[in-house]
Enzyme design. Structure first.
Site, PDB file in Angstrom:
ATOM      1  N   ARG A 159      35.276  42.442  23.532  1.00  0.00           N
ATOM      2  CA  ARG A 159      34.671  42.185  22.219  1.00  0.00           C
ATOM      3  C   ARG A 159      33.242  42.727  22.106  1.00  0.00           C
ATOM      4  O   ARG A 159      32.690  42.743  21.011  1.00  0.00           O
ATOM      5  CB  ARG A 159      34.732  40.695  21.881  1.00  0.00           C
ATOM      6  CG  ARG A 159      36.151  40.236  21.539  1.00  0.00           C
ATOM      7  CD  ARG A 159      36.188  38.854  20.927  1.00  0.00           C
ATOM      8  NE  ARG A 159      37.501  38.519  20.417  1.00  0.00           N
ATOM      9  CZ  ARG A 159      38.409  37.778  21.060  1.00  0.00           C
ATOM     10  NH1 ARG A 159      38.140  37.298  22.260  1.00  0.00           N
ATOM     11  NH2 ARG A 159      39.594  37.513  20.507  1.00  0.00           N
ATOM     12  N   LYS A 213      34.655  35.252  34.275  1.00  0.00           N
ATOM     13  CA  LYS A 213      33.964  35.211  32.978  1.00  0.00           C
ATOM     14  C   LYS A 213      34.646  34.191  32.073  1.00  0.00           C
ATOM     15  O   LYS A 213      33.986  33.457  31.347  1.00  0.00           O
ATOM     16  CB  LYS A 213      33.965  36.578  32.321  1.00  0.00           C
ATOM     17  CG  LYS A 213      33.434  36.495  30.921  1.00  0.00           C
ATOM     18  CD  LYS A 213      33.291  37.817  30.262  1.00  0.00           C
ATOM     19  CE  LYS A 213      33.013  37.601  28.805  1.00  0.00           C
ATOM     20  NZ  LYS A 213      34.241  37.316  28.051  1.00  0.00           N
ATOM     21  N   MET A 222      44.756  42.028  28.024  1.00  0.00           N
ATOM     22  CA  MET A 222      45.114  42.366  26.643  1.00  0.00           C
ATOM     23  C   MET A 222      44.663  43.798  26.324  1.00  0.00           C
ATOM     24  O   MET A 222      44.541  44.175  25.160  1.00  0.00           O
ATOM     25  CB  MET A 222      44.488  41.370  25.663  1.00  0.00           C
ATOM     26  CG  MET A 222      44.968  39.939  25.910  1.00  0.00           C
ATOM     27  SD  MET A 222      44.993  38.921  24.439  1.00  0.00           S
ATOM     28  CE  MET A 222      43.277  38.929  24.005  1.00  0.00           C
ATOM     29  N   GLY A 246      35.234  45.319  34.057  1.00  0.00           N
ATOM     30  CA  GLY A 246      35.601  43.946  34.442  1.00  0.00           C
ATOM     31  C   GLY A 246      37.087  43.881  34.810  1.00  0.00           C
ATOM     32  O   GLY A 246      37.460  43.328  35.853  1.00  0.00           O
ATOM     33  N   HIS A 247      37.927  44.473  33.956  1.00  0.00           N
ATOM     34  CA  HIS A 247      39.376  44.493  34.250  1.00  0.00           C
ATOM     35  C   HIS A 247      39.667  45.333  35.497  1.00  0.00           C
ATOM     36  O   HIS A 247      40.466  44.954  36.343  1.00  0.00           O
ATOM     37  CB  HIS A 247      40.164  45.118  33.094  1.00  0.00           C
ATOM     38  CG  HIS A 247      40.042  44.391  31.795  1.00  0.00           C
ATOM     39  ND1 HIS A 247      39.340  44.904  30.723  1.00  0.00           N
ATOM     40  CD2 HIS A 247      40.560  43.210  31.380  1.00  0.00           C
ATOM     41  CE1 HIS A 247      39.425  44.070  29.712  1.00  0.00           C
ATOM     42  NE2 HIS A 247      40.145  43.028  30.070  1.00  0.00           N
TER      43      HIS A 247
HETATM   44  O1  PAF Z   1      42.132  37.033  29.481  1.00  0.00           O
HETATM   45  C1  PAF Z   1      42.959  37.655  28.797  1.00  0.00           C
HETATM   46  O2  PAF Z   1      42.848  38.857  28.567  1.00  0.00           O
HETATM   47  C2  PAF Z   1      44.130  36.904  28.185  1.00  0.00           C
HETATM   48  O3  PAF Z   1      43.774  35.620  27.793  1.00  0.00           O
HETATM   49  C3  PAF Z   1      45.372  36.860  29.111  1.00  0.00           C
HETATM   50  C4  PAF Z   1      45.102  36.094  30.389  1.00  0.00           C
HETATM   51  C5  PAF Z   1      45.812  38.283  29.438  1.00  0.00           C
HETATM   52  C6  PAF Z   1      46.525  36.151  28.382  1.00  0.00           C
HETATM   53  O4  PAF Z   1      46.880  36.819  27.209  1.00  0.00           O
END
Ligand code: PAF
Length: 283
Positions: A189, A151, A30, A36-37
């Site tokens: 967040r 996580k 998102m 982490g991403h």
């Molecule tokens: O973990 C997230 O960021 C969201 O829940 C996802 C998997 C992208 C779905 O909108």
């Protein structure tokens, strides 16, 4: 890195990649990316030839009182990080592209036994929204492998279950949680936390490890451990949501004979809701 906003362009790009025999990796996000991403993207780069990341703040997984409107949107900074991490395609669709009839869909993916547990207790709409958008995205991207963070262990478990139940032709890889030095799990967040709250927030992971240690040392009264943990959270300024000791694969309450365990917790600090978990095997 190519930036794609429409499903048709995305499909064309993936079709071409497949014609060239490339293995496709997918990281749904998102946005408001942190390490982490990026670690998911790095894993995708290791396993696959073409890496696609999506950024879509999915309205379907937010309740009306939640932070959809204020959820941090940092597309330009995200693009830079993705480019630097080796991502090949950023898929950043609009809400209308994803939901042409407005924010709703009639067809939903729901898991009546898994969704209401843990985070589903206070967020009953949440996993229906997540599972539905993830299935939509998987159908658009058709990746060989999709990567999700540990996580969000309940989310990961739910996605694995959806893929199994619907026989979706994709492998799901879970990637370990990335943390600050203090132990605080990286999360978009965390940006809502003040500096003081950030320090306080690290207690959640300390407590998860403390309870894990007690179980590894032989403690077996799980309900009492959960009660004590909730009390400790409250004493440290949190508003506990849940603290659950469960089986790490089913996420059902742990039975005495279970060897594969996870402790899942969620708690509010000020107005920020934090979640974290630890998983471990007893020998
Ligand atoms: O973990 C997230 O960021 C969201 O829940 C996802 C998997 C992208 C779905 O909108």
């Amino acid at each position: 890195m190519q930036v794609i906003e429409t499903i048709s362009e995305l499909r064309a790009a993936v079709f071409n990649a497949r014609l060239n025999g490339l293995k496709v990796g997918f990281v749904p996000t998102m946005g408001n990316l942190h390490y982490g991403h990026i670690s998911l993207v790095e894993q995708a780069c290791e396993h696959c030839d073409l890496v696609i990341t999506s950024i879509f703040v999915n309205p379907l997984q937010f309740a009306p009182h939640e932070d959809l409107d204020t959820y941090p949107r940092t597309l330009e900074a995200d693009k830079t990080q993705l480019m630097e991490s080796g991502c090949d395609i950023l898929f950043a669709p609009s809400v209308t592209e994803m939901y042409p009839d407005g924010k709703g869909v009639d067809t939903v993916v729901d898991l009546p036994s898994l969704s209401p547990l843990h985070c589903g207790i206070t967020r009953p709409h949440f996993f229906k929204g997540v599972a539905t958008v993830v299935v939509k995205l998987l159908c658009m991207v058709l990746p060989d492998i999709a990567f999700f963070g540990e996580k969000d262990r309940q989310q990961l478990t739910i996605i694995r279950r959806v893929v199994k139940d619907l026989s979706l032709p994709v492998e799901i890889i879970g990637v370990s949680t990335k943390r600050e030095k203090s132990g605080l799990a990286l999360s978009s967040r965390n940006g809502y936390l003040t500096d003081a709250e950030k320090q306080q927030a690290a207690f959640l992971y300390q407590l998860l490890n403390e309870i894990r240690q007690r179980i590894e040392n032989g403690a077996r009264d799980f309900q009492s451990l959960e009660r004590q943990a909730n009390q400790q959270l409250a004493e440290h300024g949190f508003e506990p949501d849940y603290f659950h000791i469960c089986h790490s694969e089913t996420l059902l309450p742990a039975a005495l004979e279970d060897k594969k365990l996870a402790i899942l917790a969620a708690a509010k600090l000020g107005s920020t809701r934090l979640i974290d978990n630890v998983a471990f095997d007893l020998i």
